[in-house]
Design a protein around this motif. Structure first.
Motif, PDB file in Angstrom:
ATOM      1  N   GLY A   2      14.027  12.809  24.073  1.00  0.00           N
ATOM      2  CA  GLY A   2      12.494  11.721  23.900  1.00  0.00           C
ATOM      3  C   GLY A   2      12.217  11.302  25.421  1.00  0.00           C
ATOM      4  O   GLY A   2      12.653  11.896  26.201  1.00  0.00           O
ATOM      5  N   CYS A   6      11.254   5.693  24.315  1.00  0.00           N
ATOM      6  CA  CYS A   6      11.492   5.739  22.883  1.00  0.00           C
ATOM      7  C   CYS A   6      13.121   5.449  21.854  1.00  0.00           C
ATOM      8  O   CYS A   6      13.332   5.080  20.738  1.00  0.00           O
ATOM      9  N   LYS A  76      11.726  22.677  26.034  1.00  0.00           N
ATOM     10  CA  LYS A  76      12.731  23.779  25.545  1.00  0.00           C
ATOM     11  C   LYS A  76      13.582  24.316  26.261  1.00  0.00           C
ATOM     12  O   LYS A  76      15.323  24.470  25.650  1.00  0.00           O
ATOM     13  N   PHE A  93      16.120  13.537  18.193  1.00  0.00           N
ATOM     14  CA  PHE A  93      15.184  13.449  18.861  1.00  0.00           C
ATOM     15  C   PHE A  93      14.596  12.252  18.289  1.00  0.00           C
ATOM     16  O   PHE A  93      14.219  12.340  17.164  1.00  0.00           O
ATOM     17  N   GLU A  95      10.919   9.829  17.651  1.00  0.00           N
ATOM     18  CA  GLU A  95       9.346  11.019  18.264  1.00  0.00           C
ATOM     19  C   GLU A  95       9.224   9.391  18.018  1.00  0.00           C
ATOM     20  O   GLU A  95       9.073   8.417  17.115  1.00  0.00           O
ATOM     21  N   ASP A  97       4.983   7.345  19.351  1.00  0.00           N
ATOM     22  CA  ASP A  97       3.338   7.550  19.765  1.00  0.00           C
ATOM     23  C   ASP A  97       3.569   7.007  21.234  1.00  0.00           C
ATOM     24  O   ASP A  97       4.825   5.785  21.675  1.00  0.00           O
ATOM     25  N   PHE A 123       4.293  12.681  27.998  1.00  0.00           N
ATOM     26  CA  PHE A 123       3.855  13.807  26.820  1.00  0.00           C
ATOM     27  C   PHE A 123       3.281  14.975  26.474  1.00  0.00           C
ATOM     28  O   PHE A 123       3.648  15.644  26.314  1.00  0.00           O
ATOM     29  N   LEU A 126       6.282  17.250  27.426  1.00  0.00           N
ATOM     30  CA  LEU A 126       7.314  17.169  25.946  1.00  0.00           C
ATOM     31  C   LEU A 126       6.634  18.236  24.884  1.00  0.00           C
ATOM     32  O   LEU A 126       5.419  18.739  25.028  1.00  0.00           O
ATOM     33  N   GLU A 127       7.937  19.423  24.713  1.00  0.00           N
ATOM     34  CA  GLU A 127       8.155  20.418  23.822  1.00  0.00           C
ATOM     35  C   GLU A 127       8.378  20.393  22.417  1.00  0.00           C
ATOM     36  O   GLU A 127       9.778  19.973  22.591  1.00  0.00           O
ATOM     37  N   SER A 128       7.917  19.525  21.274  1.00  0.00           N
ATOM     38  CA  SER A 128       8.659  18.956  21.172  1.00  0.00           C
ATOM     39  C   SER A 128       9.673  20.110  19.855  1.00  0.00           C
ATOM     40  O   SER A 128       9.855  21.110  19.702  1.00  0.00           O
ATOM     41  N   VAL A 130      10.944  20.333  16.944  1.00  0.00           N
ATOM     42  CA  VAL A 130      10.907  20.347  15.735  1.00  0.00           C
ATOM     43  C   VAL A 130      10.910  21.016  15.413  1.00  0.00           C
ATOM     44  O   VAL A 130      10.127  22.480  15.886  1.00  0.00           O
ATOM     45  N   ARG A 137      15.056  14.959  13.702  1.00  0.00           N
ATOM     46  CA  ARG A 137      13.834  14.441  14.367  1.00  0.00           C
ATOM     47  C   ARG A 137      13.694  12.931  13.808  1.00  0.00           C
ATOM     48  O   ARG A 137      14.168  12.685  12.485  1.00  0.00           O
TER      49      ARG A 137
END
Length: 161
Positions: A2, A6, A76, A93, A95, A97, A123, A126-128, A130, A137
């Motif tokens: 993350g 985080c 990724k 991960f 997560e 804000d 941010f 970041l490539e989530s 999820v 997550r």
């Protein structure tokens, strides 16, 4: 995994202790040049991360019984690189804000090389994960014992769903 702030290091240490696994702190393996860039508020490039990811992959391979690695793994491609070094690798991960990440990074300003000026770039990069296989997550704002328990329970499952 993350963005900065985080809770990767905190959860990694708690999880490694709970699972009886060695901890590989990703930040310890950045080159001096990369550390200096981050200290100055300069975001790392893919090229900057190349050797770091190779080192982390080698460290994972050297622990065939398993290990806990703390690593931003923001893209990724970075996660895939680590997966190729260590098939079956799973990612928790954390997560968070932007506002909370910024507050956490600012709070550790005197004890960590990472500049709070870089939170926005984290941010942006970041490539989530999820939706990727082998990713859990987690809400980074949960308390540490809860996060560790959720991660330990997930690791106890045989499938990396």
């Amino acid at each position: 995994m993350g963005v900065a702030g985080c809770g990767k290091s905190s959860l990694g240490a708690a999880l490694a202790q709970a699972e009886g696994l060695p901890l590989i702190e990703g930040d310890d393996h950045h080159s001096p040049a990369s550390r200096e860039k981050m200290r100055q508020g300069i975001a790392l490039t893919d090229a900057d991360r190349e050797g770091w990811l190779a080192t982390l992959g080698q460290l994972l391979q050297a622990q065939p019984q398993g290990a806990v690695l703390t690593c931003s793994a923001l893209k990724k491609a970075y996660r895939d690189r680590l997966r190729s070094a260590c098939p079956g690798l799973r990612f928790a991960f954390l997560e968070i804000d932007r506002a909370h990440a910024g507050l956490r990074v600012a709070a550790r300003a005197g004890t960590h090389f990472f500049s709070s000026a870089l939170v926005d770039s984290q941010f942006a990069t970041l490539e989530s994960p999820v939706g990727e296989a082998g990713v859990l997550r987690l809400d980074a704002l949960l308390d540490l014992p809860t996060l560790q328990q959720l991660a330990s329970s997930w690791l106890a499952t045989k499938e990396a769903a």
